[in-house]
Design an enzyme around this catalytic site. Structure first.
Site, PDB file in Angstrom:
ATOM      1  N   ASP A 144     -22.853 -10.084  -3.540  1.00 53.98           N
ATOM      2  CA  ASP A 144     -22.843  -8.694  -3.118  1.00 53.98           C
ATOM      3  C   ASP A 144     -22.338  -7.863  -4.288  1.00 53.98           C
ATOM      4  O   ASP A 144     -21.400  -8.272  -4.984  1.00 53.98           O
ATOM      5  CB  ASP A 144     -21.880  -8.491  -1.949  1.00 53.98           C
ATOM      6  CG  ASP A 144     -22.399  -9.028  -0.626  1.00 53.98           C
ATOM      7  OD1 ASP A 144     -23.564  -9.463  -0.571  1.00 53.98           O
ATOM      8  OD2 ASP A 144     -21.626  -9.024   0.349  1.00 53.98           O
ATOM      9  N   HIS A 186     -23.014 -17.349  -5.262  1.00 49.81           N
ATOM     10  CA  HIS A 186     -23.925 -18.357  -4.740  1.00 49.81           C
ATOM     11  C   HIS A 186     -25.084 -18.586  -5.713  1.00 49.81           C
ATOM     12  O   HIS A 186     -25.291 -17.815  -6.648  1.00 49.81           O
ATOM     13  CB  HIS A 186     -24.426 -17.941  -3.356  1.00 49.81           C
ATOM     14  CG  HIS A 186     -23.346 -17.891  -2.317  1.00 49.81           C
ATOM     15  ND1 HIS A 186     -23.249 -18.805  -1.285  1.00 49.81           N
ATOM     16  CD2 HIS A 186     -22.295 -17.045  -2.154  1.00 49.81           C
ATOM     17  CE1 HIS A 186     -22.188 -18.525  -0.533  1.00 49.81           C
ATOM     18  NE2 HIS A 186     -21.591 -17.455  -1.042  1.00 49.81           N
ATOM     19  N   SER A 216     -15.014  -8.799 -10.291  1.00 50.82           N
ATOM     20  CA  SER A 216     -15.541  -8.718 -11.631  1.00 50.82           C
ATOM     21  C   SER A 216     -17.053  -8.566 -11.635  1.00 50.82           C
ATOM     22  O   SER A 216     -17.613  -7.861 -10.806  1.00 50.82           O
ATOM     23  CB  SER A 216     -15.116  -9.934 -12.447  1.00 50.82           C
ATOM     24  OG  SER A 216     -15.332  -9.709 -13.811  1.00 50.82           O
TER      25      SER A 216
END
Length: 279
Positions: free
Chosen positions: A88, A145, A248
């Site tokens: 995200d 992921h 980050s």
């Protein structure tokens, strides 16, 4: 105020000391104080706890466990696509690698060789390929992921600075993503070799991978590599591969002709884990 002037204080701040202190606070089991910090953070950054596997702020014994919280099953379905977004966040930049030059922001480029810690042979595999840089804000889900099936070949820890990685800093600090501390993960895939880089930043207490655990701390003074035999670490598309303990940026490198980007993508566009990266 110019971006260069706006980031000037970052050159003067004791970034490593601040980061070490933030790591101690984030890992502390502070009881009610920890819960109060988590509730403050949720309110300030408008974190959507309805998506969390456990939405109760008091259920997290440390800030780190809240920050790296799991999502409810099914809230990030994977698109039927060769490559899906691994996090995200918001798109900082994406596009073609100009021989070995990666676009950072107006007026700033950096080399793929610098990004991967100086290995020119590795970087050359991505000449004229494509890249994507995705910024994770404090409110975002902070597990990373796999964009596609992959088999790990190398992990490279590269020491560096700890500048912020927000858009203003990207415009104001030359070579930011090849300057900050980072963990470079090199995978083989059905689409060819690709690189997934976790970029550290101010108050990013640590970065971790699922096969290694915490990579930092300790913050090693030199470039350090781990090599993996075939079959040692094999991950499927959508599998968790790592996480940031405080937020980050990730930088992805793909070989030439491996990926044509999703036409709906544009700089600054919010993206979600699992959505299609390409066509």
């Amino acid at each position: 105020m110019s971006d260069a002037l706006a980031v000037l204080p970052q050159y003067l701040l004791p970034k490593k000391a601040l980061t070490a202190f933030a790591g101690l606070v984030a890992g502390a089991r502070g009881g009610k104080a920890t819960t109060a910090l988590i509730r403050w953070f949720i309110g300030k950054y408008k974190v959507n706890m309805a998506e969390a596997a456990n939405p109760d702020p008091a259920a997290y014994p440390t800030f780190n466990e809240f920050f790296t919280r799991a999502l409810k099953p099914g809230v990030r379905p994977l698109a039927h696509a060769p490559f899906v977004c691994p996090v995200d966040g918001a798109i900082s930049q994406f596009g073609a690698i100009d021989k070995d030059q990666i676009f950072q922001a107006k007026g700033h480029h950096y080399s793929s060789t610098a990004l991967v810690g100086g290995d020119a042979e590795l970087a050359a595999q991505f000449d004229h390929g494509t890249f994507a840089t995705i910024y994770l804000s404090p409110r975002d889900y902070h597990r990373i992921h796999m964009p596609c099936d992959g088999e790990l070949r190398r992990m490279i820890y590269v020491p560096g600075d700890l500048f912020s990685v927000n858009p203003t800093t990207a415009r104001g600090v030359p070579g930011l993503f090849a300057r900050n501390e980072r963990v470079v993960c090199v995978f083989d895939s059905p689409h060819g070799e690709f690189v997934l880089t976790l970029v550290g930043a101010t108050v990013v207490g640590s970065m971790a991978t699922t096969w290694h655990g915490l990579v930092n701390p300790p913050r090693l003074p030199q470039v350090t590599e781990w090599h993996y035999e075939p079959g040692n670490v094999v991950l499927k598309q959508g599998d968790e591969m790592g996480r940031f303990l405080l937020g980050s940026t990730v930088v992805l490198l793909f070989r030439k002709d491996a990926l044509n980007f999703n036409p709906e993508w544009s700089p600054a566009k919010p993206v979600q884990l699992g959505e299609s990266m390409g066509i």
